[in-house]
Motif scaffolding. Structure first.
Motif, PDB file in Angstrom:
ATOM      1  N   GLY A  55      20.628  17.085 -27.625  1.00 37.92           N
ATOM      2  CA  GLY A  55      20.625  17.581 -26.246  1.00 37.92           C
ATOM      3  C   GLY A  55      20.260  19.049 -26.161  1.00 37.92           C
ATOM      4  O   GLY A  55      19.455  19.548 -26.952  1.00 37.92           O
ATOM      5  N   VAL A  56      20.838  19.746 -25.198  1.00 39.69           N
ATOM      6  CA  VAL A  56      20.512  21.162 -25.001  1.00 39.69           C
ATOM      7  C   VAL A  56      20.800  21.949 -26.277  1.00 39.69           C
ATOM      8  O   VAL A  56      20.140  22.949 -26.570  1.00 39.69           O
ATOM      9  N   ASN A  73      27.410  16.051 -21.009  1.00 34.96           N
ATOM     10  CA  ASN A  73      27.674  15.196 -22.170  1.00 34.96           C
ATOM     11  C   ASN A  73      28.430  13.974 -21.655  1.00 34.96           C
ATOM     12  O   ASN A  73      29.522  14.093 -21.096  1.00 34.96           O
ATOM     13  N   THR A  74      27.818  12.800 -21.790  1.00 36.43           N
ATOM     14  CA  THR A  74      28.429  11.590 -21.255  1.00 36.43           C
ATOM     15  C   THR A  74      29.079  10.732 -22.349  1.00 36.43           C
ATOM     16  O   THR A  74      29.155   9.510 -22.230  1.00 36.43           O
ATOM     17  N   ALA A  75      29.529  11.371 -23.396  1.00 40.62           N
ATOM     18  CA  ALA A  75      30.321  10.712 -24.446  1.00 40.62           C
ATOM     19  C   ALA A  75      29.613   9.495 -25.043  1.00 40.62           C
ATOM     20  O   ALA A  75      30.197   8.431 -25.222  1.00 40.62           O
ATOM     21  N   GLY A 101      33.888  13.229 -35.188  1.00 40.60           N
ATOM     22  CA  GLY A 101      35.216  13.476 -34.638  1.00 40.60           C
ATOM     23  C   GLY A 101      35.288  14.752 -33.834  1.00 40.60           C
ATOM     24  O   GLY A 101      36.323  15.067 -33.253  1.00 40.60           O
ATOM     25  N   ARG A 102      34.175  15.482 -33.791  1.00 44.19           N
ATOM     26  CA  ARG A 102      34.153  16.692 -32.968  1.00 44.19           C
ATOM     27  C   ARG A 102      33.015  16.626 -31.954  1.00 44.19           C
ATOM     28  O   ARG A 102      32.563  17.631 -31.434  1.00 44.19           O
ATOM     29  N   GLY A 103      32.545  15.398 -31.720  1.00 44.55           N
ATOM     30  CA  GLY A 103      31.575  15.197 -30.644  1.00 44.55           C
ATOM     31  C   GLY A 103      30.120  15.397 -31.027  1.00 44.55           C
ATOM     32  O   GLY A 103      29.270  15.540 -30.150  1.00 44.55           O
ATOM     33  N   ALA A 104      29.816  15.398 -32.330  1.00 44.37           N
ATOM     34  CA  ALA A 104      28.414  15.612 -32.718  1.00 44.37           C
ATOM     35  C   ALA A 104      27.550  14.426 -32.312  1.00 44.37           C
ATOM     36  O   ALA A 104      27.946  13.272 -32.466  1.00 44.37           O
ATOM     37  N   GLY A 114      25.140  17.389 -27.108  1.00 43.40           N
ATOM     38  CA  GLY A 114      25.146  16.130 -26.350  1.00 43.40           C
ATOM     39  C   GLY A 114      24.883  16.275 -24.870  1.00 43.40           C
ATOM     40  O   GLY A 114      25.080  15.321 -24.120  1.00 43.40           O
ATOM     41  N   LYS A 115      24.429  17.450 -24.453  1.00 47.50           N
ATOM     42  CA  LYS A 115      24.209  17.634 -23.011  1.00 47.50           C
ATOM     43  C   LYS A 115      22.779  17.254 -22.622  1.00 47.50           C
ATOM     44  O   LYS A 115      21.815  17.790 -23.173  1.00 47.50           O
TER      45      LYS A 115
END
Ligand code: HEC
Ligand code: HEC
Length: 385
Positions: free
Chosen positions: A280-281, A262-264, A270-273, A292-293
């Motif tokens: 991603g995976v 996950n490269t941001a 706010g929790r990375g969705a 996000g991977k």
């Protein structure tokens, strides 16, 4: 120089000279090993892994190359593999999102086919997709979106090909043991064999690193290489090895664990969705830790494959570097406030770094020096249009 599909007058001896971990290795023929195809690999490149049920032959590669460029291989006869994988763009399409049959838009960006033979997994985010033979079914049969729209129209597609005498002859030569060689499985196997020949290893960087040409990189490009391989920037930790990529497989290699990061790029909640459907995976597994991977793609020929990232959301290499320097564009915006405590799920290497304008120029010069012009020239010359 790499020459795929080098025809060798069927010698009984098949000598494949490859360079694995710096040692010359020589494969001697044995009874199970097909003869008739010789890899001509760049210095330092290992021999690609070929599935035992789809041995390389010159005839198969030739058929696969023609099919790759043939729009008859799509439901309505309008789309070929090359519609989204253009040789002049190192087999990408220059779009943020690919466009398939009748304008249907793919949620993601077409990937380069540079050195695709070596990728341990295929696609941006699929840990289970490991064989080119299986990957090809995706664009052919995909209905969401329609890429080539062959699902349910296989007979129509095949009868188009069967009507063409030259096609019948080419399939017959590629699959001489088959009574009816013009079948979908053979089309797919031939395209996979062709894809394995798309090997690129003659960039200025290669000539400098492996070819002993000390002047192939200038001072700035060499400084850029040092930045790329520095601990501070850590690019090499994810874009690793001879292919500047995620995990690779080749003859004699270990089977590596699939690897995704996950490269941001996004933080929707706010929790990375990541935005649907490009999670991603996570898209495959449903697990939050896979959010996000994506796979680190090869950086070879990267100057030719803009726009960047799985959704083409970063237009230039300059902007890619800004993204990494910031530790990702989806970092919490208010450092010091409670938002920073939120676990975004991004990779621990995505910490950000200072990069002066001078350094940025050098790093980009290095990335440009990964362009293999002879690969692109040959690909254009061999295109069937
Ligand atoms: C509509 C555009 C489109 C067409 C047509 C298309 N592709 Fe693709 N291709 C893509 C996209 C988009 C991806 C990335 C897919 C993903 O992982 O989400 C991709 C990924 C790939 C990959 C994975 C590369 C890697 O490094 O993992 C291969 C291999 C590939 N395509 C080969 C082909 C072949 C062969 C054909 C023809 C049978 C084809 N593609 C037709 C758009 C297309
Ligand atoms: C934590 C692992 C990681 C690190 C460190 C990393 N990358 Fe990446 N890189 C990736 C992944 C994963 C992607 C694909 C991300 C996506 O599309 O969501 C990517 C994508 C890219 C792309 C776009 C590729 C394409 O085909 O669209 C470029 C260019 C790139 N990285 C360059 C760099 C450079 C230069 C550095 C060092 C400053 C670097 N990367 C550091 C993992 C990494």
């Amino acid at each position: 120089m790499v020459k795929p599909a080098t025809a060798v007058a069927l010698a009984v001896m098949l000598l494949v000279a490859g360079c694995d971990h710096g040692h010359q290795i020589t494969h001697r023929p044995d009874v199970n090993r097909p003869v008739g195809y010789v890899w001509e690999l760049p210095e330092g490149f290992p021999v690609p892994l070929v599935p035992p049920d789809n041995p390389m032959t010159v005839e198969k590669v030739d058929l696969g190359r023609r099919l790759f460029y043939d729009t008859r291989l799509s439901g309505d006869g309008s789309v070929s593999c090359a519609t989204c994988h253009l040789p002049e763009l190192a087999f990408t399409d220059g779009k943020s999102r690919s466009v398939g049959m009748q304008g249907s838009i793919h949620p993601r960006s077409a990937m380069s086919l540079t050195n695709v033979a070596y990728n341990a997994t295929l696609g941006w985010d699929d840990p289970a997709l490991t064989r080119l033979e299986d990957q090809i079914r995706v664009p052919l049969l995909n209905t969401r979106p329609h890429e080539m729209g062959v699902a349910g129209r296989e007979d129509e597609v095949l009868s188009r090909l069967r009507k063409d005498r030259r096609m019948r002859r080419l399939f017959g030569k590629a699959f001489p043991d088959d009574e009816q060689p013009v079948i979908m499985r053979n089309a797919i196997y031939a395209i996979a064999a062709f894809e394995r020949t798309l090997i690129s290893g003659n960039s200025p960087y290669d000539r400098w690193a492996y070819g002993g040409e000390s002047t192939a990189l200038n001072k700035g490009e060499r400084a850029g290489a040092r930045l790329f391989f520095s601990k501070r920037l850590s690019c090499f930790q994810c874009h690793a090895g001879f292919n500047f990529s995620g995990p690779v497989v080749y003859e004699g290699s270990e089977l590596p664990e699939p690897l995704f990061h996950n490269t941001a790029l996004y933080d929707e909640d706010g929790r990375g969705a990541y935005p649907e459907p490009n999670t991603g995976v996570h898209r495959m597994t449903g697990r939050m830790e896979d959010m996000g991977k994506f796979r680190a793609p090869t950086l070879r020929n990267i100057a030719l494959t803009a726009p960047y990232m799985h959704d083409g959301s970063i237009p230039t290499l300059e902007a890619v570097l800004d993204h990494y320097a910031a530790g990702g564009r989806a970092r919490p915006v208010n450092p010091g406030t409670s938002e920073t405590e939120v676990e975004s799920g991004s990779d621990s290497l995505m910490t950000g770094f200072e990069l002066s304008p001078e350094e940025k120029k050098k790093l980009i010069a290095f990335l440009n020096a990964l362009t293999d012009e002879s690969f692109v020239r040959r690909a254009i010359k061999q295109a069937v249009r």
